[in-house]
Design a protein around this motif. Sequence first.
Motif, mmCIF file in Angstrom:
data_model
loop_
_atom_site.group_PDB
_atom_site.id
_atom_site.type_symbol
_atom_site.label_atom_id
_atom_site.label_comp_id
_atom_site.label_asym_id
_atom_site.label_seq_id
_atom_site.Cartn_x
_atom_site.Cartn_y
_atom_site.Cartn_z
ATOM 1 N N GLU A 89 0.761 -1.107 0.060
ATOM 2 C CA GLU A 89 0.191 0.224 -0.031
ATOM 3 C C GLU A 89 0.996 1.277 0.085
ATOM 4 O O GLU A 89 1.658 1.434 0.672
ATOM 5 N N MET A 90 0.719 2.096 -0.948
ATOM 6 C CA MET A 90 1.404 3.357 -1.029
ATOM 7 C C MET A 90 0.501 4.300 -1.948
ATOM 8 O O MET A 90 -0.343 4.108 -2.258
ATOM 9 N N TYR A 91 1.012 5.556 -1.594
ATOM 10 C CA TYR A 91 0.461 6.781 -2.198
ATOM 11 C C TYR A 91 0.389 6.866 -3.799
ATOM 12 O O TYR A 91 -0.685 6.794 -4.360
ATOM 13 N N SER A 92 1.539 6.466 -4.372
ATOM 14 C CA SER A 92 1.468 6.661 -5.916
ATOM 15 C C SER A 92 0.496 5.611 -6.529
ATOM 16 O O SER A 92 0.287 4.465 -6.333
ATOM 17 N N GLN A 93 -0.054 6.313 -7.667
ATOM 18 C CA GLN A 93 -0.945 5.652 -8.418
ATOM 19 C C GLN A 93 -0.826 6.184 -9.897
ATOM 20 O O GLN A 93 -0.423 7.550 -10.113
ATOM 21 N N ALA A 94 -0.913 5.564 -11.113
ATOM 22 C CA ALA A 94 -0.842 6.275 -12.535
ATOM 23 C C ALA A 94 -1.790 7.408 -12.412
ATOM 24 O O ALA A 94 -2.968 7.151 -12.257
ATOM 25 N N GLY A 95 -1.569 8.556 -13.046
ATOM 26 C CA GLY A 95 -2.461 9.689 -13.008
ATOM 27 C C GLY A 95 -2.244 10.813 -11.840
ATOM 28 O O GLY A 95 -2.761 11.796 -11.565
ATOM 29 N N LYS A 96 -1.775 10.244 -10.710
ATOM 30 C CA LYS A 96 -1.553 11.101 -9.535
ATOM 31 C C LYS A 96 -0.394 12.055 -9.710
ATOM 32 O O LYS A 96 0.781 11.690 -10.274
ATOM 33 N N ILE A 97 -0.370 12.953 -8.898
ATOM 34 C CA ILE A 97 0.706 14.051 -8.852
ATOM 35 C C ILE A 97 1.365 13.825 -7.363
ATOM 36 O O ILE A 97 0.646 13.642 -6.310
ATOM 37 N N GLY A 98 2.808 13.849 -7.284
ATOM 38 C CA GLY A 98 3.422 13.813 -6.204
ATOM 39 C C GLY A 98 4.263 14.828 -6.068
ATOM 40 O O GLY A 98 4.719 15.553 -7.064
ATOM 41 N N PRO A 99 4.923 15.108 -4.857
ATOM 42 C CA PRO A 99 6.077 16.229 -4.620
ATOM 43 C C PRO A 99 7.314 15.850 -5.414
ATOM 44 O O PRO A 99 7.560 14.469 -5.260
ATOM 45 N N ALA A 100 8.148 16.696 -5.799
ATOM 46 C CA ALA A 100 9.178 16.406 -6.562
ATOM 47 C C ALA A 100 10.484 16.440 -5.272
ATOM 48 O O ALA A 100 11.573 15.560 -5.446
ATOM 49 N N TYR A 101 10.458 16.957 -4.362
ATOM 50 C CA TYR A 101 11.699 17.129 -3.364
ATOM 51 C C TYR A 101 11.798 15.872 -2.505
ATOM 52 O O TYR A 101 12.949 15.609 -1.770
ATOM 53 N N CYS A 102 10.872 14.926 -2.289
ATOM 54 C CA CYS A 102 11.110 13.839 -1.242
ATOM 55 C C CYS A 102 10.377 12.408 -2.112
ATOM 56 O O CYS A 102 10.144 11.840 -1.322
ATOM 57 N N THR A 103 10.511 12.476 -3.548
ATOM 58 C CA THR A 103 10.279 11.121 -3.943
ATOM 59 C C THR A 103 11.487 10.991 -5.006
ATOM 60 O O THR A 103 12.341 11.852 -5.438
ATOM 61 N N GLY A 104 12.036 9.575 -4.905
ATOM 62 C CA GLY A 104 13.169 9.201 -5.648
ATOM 63 C C GLY A 104 13.333 9.544 -7.017
ATOM 64 O O GLY A 104 14.063 10.330 -7.634
#
Length: 269
Positions: free
Chosen positions: A127-142
């Motif tokens: 289980e995690m936040y990321s899904q296709a089509g979702k937006i995430g932060p740039a500074y704390c994702t690999g």
Amino acid sequence: MAERQAGDGTVGKALEVLDMVAGFERPVRFSEVLEDSPYPKGTLYRLFQTLTNQGMLSYDPDRQTYGLGVRLVRLAHAAWQQSSLAPIARSYVDALSQSTGETVHLAQFDHAQVLYLDKRNALNPIEMYSQAGKIGPAYCTGVGKAMMAFLGEEEVARIIAQQSFHRFTEHTLTTEAALRADLADIRVKGFGMDREEHEPGIICIAAPILTRRGRVLGGLSVTSTTAQKSLAELEALAPQVQATAQDIAVEAQNWRFPDQATDTIRAGT
């Protein structure tokens, strides 16, 4: 939400309304959008009417709610096919997930945020936040840091200026100085890591997808959990992730990906 430029006029306002409706991730009433809208009620209503008439929004008269329209879905699908790395990279994403047994993400920048284009779950999904089509932060994702590290300084400065530096976990980088130090390390190594920076227990290794001239097309990551893998074990996958990212870049060039075509013209070939 995408950054609206001065002078974008009615088109910019309409796109901002679409962003607001999409942000609810469910059918929404006009009054709900009005609460967060920077526009007067009359202006917002006219934008809603125009977008509905053009099929960009759909209206349910029984529930009195609005949702994204079929025409927008059709345009999004065309954009996904023509301008997204996803169709090009699909087989490589599949192969990397199967060979590592881990979750694989494909992403591109959407202004100053990470847009997840595709995701392939691990053999044992987590289980995690990321899904296709979702937006995430740039500074704390690999994947965000891996892409950012290989952008030009002007673009990096612009993206950093738009980061919230919210502390999601005790490992989140919360200052520009800390982020820039990590980006410098990524440039040397050629890959980045998410050390539980966005979600507790979630770690990843990521590589940029670069044209031959070093232009960033996107990013690729392999994600696991601290319960399943150590950071050292994940880092050992770096050559495989980098090789797959390079394969996708070559395939993108063969498909004449728009950014690559620009590089070719500039190179005079």
